[in-house]
Design a protein around this motif. Sequence first.
Motif, short mmCIF file in Angstrom:
data_model
loop_
_atom_site.label_atom_id
_atom_site.label_comp_id
_atom_site.label_asym_id
_atom_site.label_seq_id
_atom_site.Cartn_x
_atom_site.Cartn_y
_atom_site.Cartn_z
N ARG A 170 44.45 3.45 1.53
CA ARG A 170 45.11 4.75 1.73
C ARG A 170 44.93 5.53 0.44
O ARG A 170 45.78 5.53 -0.45
CB ARG A 170 46.58 4.54 2.06
CG ARG A 170 47.32 5.78 2.54
CD ARG A 170 46.89 6.20 3.92
NE ARG A 170 47.15 5.21 4.95
CZ ARG A 170 48.30 5.08 5.62
NH1 ARG A 170 49.30 5.88 5.34
NH2 ARG A 170 48.43 4.16 6.56
N GLY A 263 42.74 11.28 5.25
CA GLY A 263 43.64 12.20 5.93
C GLY A 263 45.08 11.76 5.87
O GLY A 263 45.99 12.56 5.67
N GLU A 264 45.31 10.46 6.03
CA GLU A 264 46.67 9.94 5.91
C GLU A 264 47.21 10.15 4.50
O GLU A 264 48.40 10.45 4.31
CB GLU A 264 46.69 8.46 6.28
CG GLU A 264 46.45 8.18 7.75
CD GLU A 264 47.45 8.88 8.64
OE1 GLU A 264 48.67 8.79 8.36
OE2 GLU A 264 47.02 9.54 9.60
N ARG A 267 48.26 13.70 4.37
CA ARG A 267 49.45 13.92 5.19
C ARG A 267 50.71 13.44 4.46
O ARG A 267 51.75 14.10 4.49
CB ARG A 267 49.30 13.19 6.52
CG ARG A 267 50.31 13.61 7.59
CD ARG A 267 50.24 12.69 8.80
NE ARG A 267 48.89 12.45 9.25
CZ ARG A 267 48.23 13.24 10.09
NH1 ARG A 267 48.80 14.33 10.54
NH2 ARG A 267 47.00 12.93 10.47
N GLU A 268 50.60 12.29 3.81
CA GLU A 268 51.75 11.74 3.09
C GLU A 268 52.20 12.64 1.95
O GLU A 268 53.36 12.58 1.52
CB GLU A 268 51.40 10.35 2.54
CG GLU A 268 51.31 9.28 3.61
CD GLU A 268 50.78 7.97 3.07
OE1 GLU A 268 50.29 7.95 1.91
OE2 GLU A 268 50.84 6.96 3.79
N TYR A 271 50.44 17.96 2.86
CA TYR A 271 49.46 19.02 3.08
C TYR A 271 49.29 19.30 4.58
O TYR A 271 49.56 18.44 5.42
CB TYR A 271 48.12 18.65 2.44
CG TYR A 271 48.19 18.67 0.93
CD1 TYR A 271 48.42 19.85 0.24
CD2 TYR A 271 48.07 17.49 0.19
CE1 TYR A 271 48.52 19.86 -1.15
CE2 TYR A 271 48.16 17.49 -1.19
CZ TYR A 271 48.38 18.67 -1.86
OH TYR A 271 48.48 18.70 -3.22
N GLN A 272 48.86 20.51 4.90
CA GLN A 272 48.82 20.96 6.29
C GLN A 272 47.54 20.53 6.99
O GLN A 272 46.44 20.91 6.60
CB GLN A 272 48.93 22.50 6.35
CG GLN A 272 48.93 23.04 7.78
CD GLN A 272 48.88 24.56 7.83
OE1 GLN A 272 49.11 25.23 6.83
NE2 GLN A 272 48.58 25.11 8.99
N HIS A 273 47.69 19.74 8.05
CA HIS A 273 46.56 19.35 8.89
C HIS A 273 46.28 20.46 9.88
O HIS A 273 47.20 21.02 10.46
CB HIS A 273 46.89 18.05 9.61
CG HIS A 273 45.74 17.45 10.34
ND1 HIS A 273 45.77 17.14 11.68
CD2 HIS A 273 44.49 17.11 9.91
CE1 HIS A 273 44.61 16.62 12.04
NE2 HIS A 273 43.82 16.59 10.99
N ASP A 288 37.46 16.39 10.33
CA ASP A 288 38.91 16.47 10.15
C ASP A 288 39.18 17.67 9.26
O ASP A 288 38.62 17.76 8.15
CB ASP A 288 39.45 15.19 9.51
CG ASP A 288 40.95 15.03 9.69
OD1 ASP A 288 41.49 15.56 10.68
OD2 ASP A 288 41.59 14.38 8.84
N TRP A 290 41.70 20.52 7.20
CA TRP A 290 42.93 20.67 6.45
C TRP A 290 43.01 22.06 5.85
O TRP A 290 42.00 22.73 5.65
CB TRP A 290 43.00 19.63 5.32
CG TRP A 290 43.09 18.24 5.86
CD1 TRP A 290 42.07 17.45 6.28
CD2 TRP A 290 44.30 17.51 6.10
NE1 TRP A 290 42.56 16.26 6.77
CE2 TRP A 290 43.92 16.27 6.66
CE3 TRP A 290 45.65 17.78 5.88
CZ2 TRP A 290 44.86 15.30 7.02
CZ3 TRP A 290 46.57 16.81 6.23
CH2 TRP A 290 46.18 15.60 6.79
#
Length: 374
Positions: A170, A263-264, A267-268, A271-273, A288, A290
């Motif tokens: 991660r 991406g995870e 996200r943690e 930040y905006q997906h 993917d 962002w």
Amino acid sequence: MGDPHSGLHSERGALAGERPGRAANPVIKVHDLAWLEFEKPNLTRAEVFARAFGFTTVLSTRHELHLRGTDAGAPCVLIRKGPRSKFLGPAFLAATPGDVLRLAEATGRPVAALPDALGGVVVDLADPSGLRVRVVSDTHELPALPPQDPHVLNLGHEVRRVNATQRPPRAPALVQRLGHVVLQTTRYGEALDWYLRHLGLIVSDFLYYPGQRERGPVMSFIRCDRGATPADHHTLAMVLGPADRYVHSAYQVADLDALAAGGEYLRERGYQHSWGIGRHIEGSQLFDYWRDPDGFLVEHFSDGDLFDNTLEPGWAPLTASGLAQWGPPATADFLGVKPGRESLRELRAVFSALRGDNEFDAQRLLGLLKVARS
């Protein structure tokens, strides 16, 4: 109910008399994108996101930020401090140093030295939308950095990994390189011809509004002409729209695991997906998307198509459902219709464009609305 993606793939070619996808005698043929340039008010915030996204910092001062991938070459993003967030334009890498001189002579533009941090020379042009387009050569080449290795996969009955587990970290998906930039323009046909003629780019795929093929395409995916050497399916993509603006830029990562775990990690950190994960149709990339803290759309991608210069353009209708072979439906944020400042700016631009001298007219607006609903 039939497959909604049936017939959306663009391996089908042009009809008789349709727009060609290359210039007969271009001034030069650029080799690749060199970098993208931005202006932002908060460089510290920009650098924090950049590191989380997978860039490595090359230069960081109070006034300038240079970001790179792990591949050898020049930095792929240059950010200067400014009063507001702004895309300044792309820089393309000339195939040979003489091409910069040839382009300067053909356009009547001067050749200038780039700053010492970059090295080399540049000729600055303006495309029909007024965007600054730079062509550079002889820039300093940064050495490659240790890459993020792709995972060893057991594919069907092809066994490559035994007595070993898969544990993707991660962690940021390390950017390898800049892949492409997507631009929206109110003068799509004029701008497309300009890029093909001046930079020798060639079209991989044309998209048209459903029911409006006879009016010509409204989007093109454009690659570098490297002869028999394969190039990315698109280095530049252009789409007709009510405003001249940056849409997104894309950065290659090692594989699907790097993209997903990266991406995870984003996200943690809040930040905006925007959209993903999925696989595109034109270009075939795993993707993917962002938003950075300034609202710019950026993409991680992997496993994109590579074409040599023998392939002629494909033609397909432009639909929201046709943007991906698999993955979640394209989001309102990605399509630019999510309620907010960006969609409000685009709505205002629609009214201005319909009153202006450009290629975005009422029939094109109807076509665009159909795309958003498709």
